[in-house]
Design an enzyme around this catalytic site. Structure first.
Site, PDB file in Angstrom:
ATOM      1  N   SER A 146     -57.007 -49.735  -9.931  1.00 53.77           N
ATOM      2  CA  SER A 146     -56.540 -48.441 -10.426  1.00 53.77           C
ATOM      3  C   SER A 146     -56.235 -47.507  -9.253  1.00 53.77           C
ATOM      4  O   SER A 146     -55.389 -47.822  -8.419  1.00 53.77           O
ATOM      5  CB  SER A 146     -57.577 -47.870 -11.394  1.00 53.77           C
ATOM      6  OG  SER A 146     -57.028 -46.809 -12.143  1.00 53.77           O
ATOM      7  N   ASP A 222     -53.213 -52.572 -21.094  1.00 52.07           N
ATOM      8  CA  ASP A 222     -53.852 -51.513 -20.303  1.00 52.07           C
ATOM      9  C   ASP A 222     -53.562 -50.170 -20.964  1.00 52.07           C
ATOM     10  O   ASP A 222     -52.406 -49.778 -21.143  1.00 52.07           O
ATOM     11  CB  ASP A 222     -53.292 -51.543 -18.873  1.00 52.07           C
ATOM     12  CG  ASP A 222     -54.104 -50.669 -17.933  1.00 52.07           C
ATOM     13  OD1 ASP A 222     -54.332 -49.489 -18.260  1.00 52.07           O
ATOM     14  OD2 ASP A 222     -54.521 -51.186 -16.886  1.00 52.07           O
ATOM     15  N   HIS A 254     -57.738 -52.110 -19.037  1.00 53.04           N
ATOM     16  CA  HIS A 254     -57.975 -51.515 -17.719  1.00 53.04           C
ATOM     17  C   HIS A 254     -59.405 -51.734 -17.212  1.00 53.04           C
ATOM     18  O   HIS A 254     -59.748 -51.297 -16.118  1.00 53.04           O
ATOM     19  CB  HIS A 254     -57.700 -50.000 -17.828  1.00 53.04           C
ATOM     20  CG  HIS A 254     -57.431 -49.324 -16.518  1.00 53.04           C
ATOM     21  ND1 HIS A 254     -56.272 -49.529 -15.798  1.00 53.04           N
ATOM     22  CD2 HIS A 254     -58.152 -48.428 -15.772  1.00 53.04           C
ATOM     23  CE1 HIS A 254     -56.296 -48.801 -14.688  1.00 53.04           C
ATOM     24  NE2 HIS A 254     -57.428 -48.125 -14.652  1.00 53.04           N
TER      25      HIS A 254
END
Lengths: 276, 276
Positions: A146, A222, A254
């Site tokens: 991320s 995600d 995610h």
């Protein structure tokens, strides 16, 4: 440098250490996994940069990386995601300030004095771990998740020659065009968008690319994919003819359940570059 | 039953579910990993019982079990360690009450109405998961860590025929002779020590043993080893000529870094029994 904890793990040692950082002007904590092979001499190292709200600890306990690192004889470093402490600026939002350093050197108040995560991760911490542990600074690779994927990609392209390979799990690919980016780059670097470009993986891919292999995984489910913009990175990498494997993994989201699912692949990918 | 979360993980699904439990008289939360193979029909299941202070979540995120379970086509269930909620008795100590059910059916007040983790783990939850998911109740195995290792060993020996194999990571082996046991067995079962015997793995090993293979790992640097008393289980298993592999792992401690290091071994061990 002080030892916070050391636990035997997959034949090696998972440690946690603190030190007074010059780059960030505060005490910093990091995790370090040293495989058994480090007893016999310096081993290559993979940097793992974490995402928003994380500390050094999240990936260390949830990514399932140590087993594969042990198999490949690779050290892992898990830096924190920002400077911390009472004297360090912060914001009520989860995505700015402490826990959200975005791997830049801030030029704006109130962030400027401490938020220098670029220098910390690229220079100070590598020098420290290479001097304190059996780590071969000539063989570095970098990955992240991320916001940490953003950090890994931008550091890899911005610090030419430092990393042999770069990978990322659900990285923020195009922060200059995302709500995960514009706010933070404005805060840390100021309103001049020209200064943002070297902290945007898609723009850097277009501009300079990476001198080595790239691996990126993003889940098709995600929940933040519209903020991540993997398509911008894909477009840039294809335009440049960058050596790269950019994968969309069906059904994954995610979370660290996604990260851990593909950790073996990423570790094998980096091992190939680090042992070449 | 309600779905709290479902995340794709190693090709399967890591879910979290809640349900109103009859055994404990409160809502209970559990984690369940279903491998990809469950799409084609019922798969065998390994129960993972957690230790003091844990919920369903700790092992689910830290034990690194899903990857190996996916490889072996085995489902994993991560029950909570006690009943929970405002109407449920508790104690200020970390090792009694909520988070510390010890896998017994309490007979004493104030624990009696809710603390029925033996029945919950052995009967109610297996029936629930077999009815709601593609899980083959005829092929169960059980493992656990610390207090959960105690639970795994005592359930395996106490519920004859239910589990094909049992393993444990740093289990409490002899609670009737340990500060991790005497206090809780007194509180939950009362002062008559005769009622404690079927919740003591070393005593049960001496009395009945287990009709299948046993695998136990304990770290030589386990900070709680004097409370665990692996020597009592070893003595009993040897006296009985129980089929068992009891290992002391050099340098490892009580943490999940230890558990994750040997998870692959434990999963392979159970797979052999579950697919025999």
């Amino acid at each position: 440098m002080e030892t916070v904890a050391e636990n035997k793990c997959f034949g090696g040692v998972q440690g946690v250490y603190t030190h007074a950082s010059k780059a960030t002007g505060c005490d910093m904590t990091f995790g370090l996994f040293l495989p058994e092979e480090a007893r016999d001499g310096p081993v290559p190292v993979l940097w793992y940069l974490s995402g928003l709200t994380c500390t050094h600890e999240n990936a260390m306990v949830k990514a399932g990386a140590q087993g594969w690192a042990a198999e490949q004889g690779i050290a892992l470093v898990f830096p924190d995601t920002s400077p911390r402490g009472e004297g360090v600026a912060d914001d009520d939002a989860y995505d700015l300030g402490q826990g959200a350093g975005f791997y830049v050197n801030a030029t704006q108040d109130p962030w400027k004095p401490h938020f220098r995560m670029w220098d910390y991760v690229a220079e100070e911490l590598p020098a420290l771990v290479a001097s304190e542990f059996a780590i071969d600074a000539e063989r570095q690779a970098i990955t992240g998740h991320s916001m940490g994927g953003h950090g890994a990609l931008t550091l890899a392209m911005g610090r030419r020659g430092q990393y042999r390979s770069v990978s990322a799990f659900s990285p923020i690919c195009h922060p200059t065009a995302s709500d995960w980016g514009r706010k933070q780059l404005t805060a840390y670097l100021g309103p001049d968008e020209a200064s943002w470009a070297r902290h945007d993986a898609a723009l850097m891919m277009r501009e300079t690319g990476f001198n080595g292999p790239v691996l990126v995984d993003t889940g098709t489910q995600d929940q933040f994919i519209d903020l991540l913009k993997p398509e911008a990175l894909a477009e840039a990498a294809n335009a440049r003819r960058q050596e790269a494997t950019l994968r969309l993994q069906k059904g994954y989201d995610h979370s660290y359940f996604f990260v851990s699912s593909f950790m073996e692949d990423h570790m094998a990918f980096h091992a190939e570059a680090l042992y070449a």
